[in-house]
Design an enzyme around this catalytic site. Structure first.
Site, PDB file in Angstrom:
ATOM      1  N   LYS A   1      -2.839  -2.040  -2.767  1.00 30.00           N
ATOM      2  CA  LYS A   1      -3.867  -1.137  -2.254  1.00 30.00           C
ATOM      3  C   LYS A   1      -3.433   0.284  -2.602  1.00 30.00           C
ATOM      4  CE  LYS A   1      -6.600   0.145   1.787  1.00 30.00           C
ATOM      5  NZ  LYS A   1      -7.095  -0.244   3.130  1.00 30.00           N
TER       6      LYS A   1
ATOM      7  N   GLU B   1       0.820  -1.222   0.000  1.00 26.84           N
ATOM      8  CA  GLU B   1       0.000   0.000   0.000  1.00 26.84           C
ATOM      9  C   GLU B   1       0.852   1.269   0.000  1.00 26.84           C
ATOM     10  OE1 GLU B   1      -3.559   2.275   2.494  1.00 26.84           O
ATOM     11  OE2 GLU B   1      -2.564   0.546   3.367  1.00 26.84           O
TER      12      GLU B   1
END
Length: 294
Positions: free
Chosen positions: A213, A176
């Site tokens: 993400k 992420e």
């Protein structure tokens, strides 16, 4: 990895629920839920209250595998119980939802337009514990503010270095590198980030798979190459501070991108709601995020 979770997370319809507020963001999450800071006097009481909030969400009939593929947990939540079961076991066995664990220790100071993750000095201990608690995958967050090539290279390198270590423990890493939604260079950041991620994905071995993400991109379908990459299980989107309606609208513009929302999932929930009110409110959020994800 539990094969039933891998197949569902790879091919299922739905989204990933982010329930992983940590020490720094927990007071804000509790406040939004209607619990003020004068309701607790220490960290232990604070975490007990947030676990009650998460338990109420997870045990709600609205929180179910028809719409939700996985849920990201904070480390303390992993070690807590719901109805006499550790949280990951409850999610997996009772709800049929894949449990993920947030493993980062927060962000370092801003440098070269980014915030790298702080060193995870107990990484192996945490990953062994995750396996003992039947966790399916992990998540770790760093943040990009400026279109600084050196900073973005460093962020992606750090994420993939740790991600490859996580894979050796049989866990699926969610990588992420968030782009701040308020960045003046947001679109340029995303172009640099995409190119850097693709380079690292192309270097992974056939048995090294990851999830990504990412902030919902300014340019629609920018991340289509990442979504279709053979080493990528799924690309999920963070809400990044957008309201539910705005995040859902932006998500719909991107084919194959699914949600992994935190604030957008829980923004209308309140500790003072009756169970019926709470469940109806959560169901409305779940259905709207689900529809945007499919």
């Amino acid at each position: 990895m539990i094969e039933k979770h891998l197949d569902k997370v790879t091919n299922g319809k739905g989204f990933i629920a982010a329930l992983d507020q940590s020490g720094g963001s927990t007071p804000k999450a509790l406040s939004a839920y209607g619990i003020s800071e004068d309701s607790y006097s220490n960290e232990s009481e604070m975490f007990n209250l947030v676990h009650e909030m998460r338990t109420r969400i997870i045990t709600s009939p609205a929180f179910n595998a028809e719409y939700i593929l996985g849920a990201i947990l904070f480390e303390q939540t992993m070690e807590s119980e719901i109805d006499g079961m550790f949280t990951a076991d409850y999610l997996s066995e009772i709800k049929g939802i894949a449990p993920f664990l947030k493993i980062d220790k927060g962000l370092s100071e801003k440098e070269n337009g980014v915030q790298l993750m702080k060193p995870i000095t107990d990484l192996e201990v945490v990953l062994n514990r995750a396996n003992e608690r039947h966790i399916f995958g992990t998540k770790m967050r760093s943040v990009i503010y400026e279109a600084n090539e050196e900073g973005i290279k460093a962020i992606v390198q750090q994420q993939f270095d740790i991600g490859k270590k996580i894979i050796t423990f049989g866990l699926l890493p969610i990588i992420e590198p968030e782009v701040d939604i308020h960045s003046a260079d947001k679109e340029a950041c995303e172009e640099l980030l995409k190119a850097e991620i693709l380079q690292h994905l192309d270097q992974l071995k056939d048995n090294e798979n990851v999830m990504l993400k990412l902030t919902i991109p300014t340019k629609e379908n920018l991340y289509k190459e990442l979504i279709n990459h053979p080493r990528v299980i799924r690309v999920v989107a963070l809400s990044g501070g957008y309201t539910t309606d705005v995040a859902n609208a932006k998500l719909k513009e991107n084919d194959g991108l699914i949600a992994s929302f935190s604030r957008a999932l829980s923004q209308d929930l309140n500790a003072n709601q009756t169970d019926d009110e709470f469940n109806i409110t959560l169901e409305k959020a779940v259905l709207s995020i689900y529809e945007s994800s499919i």
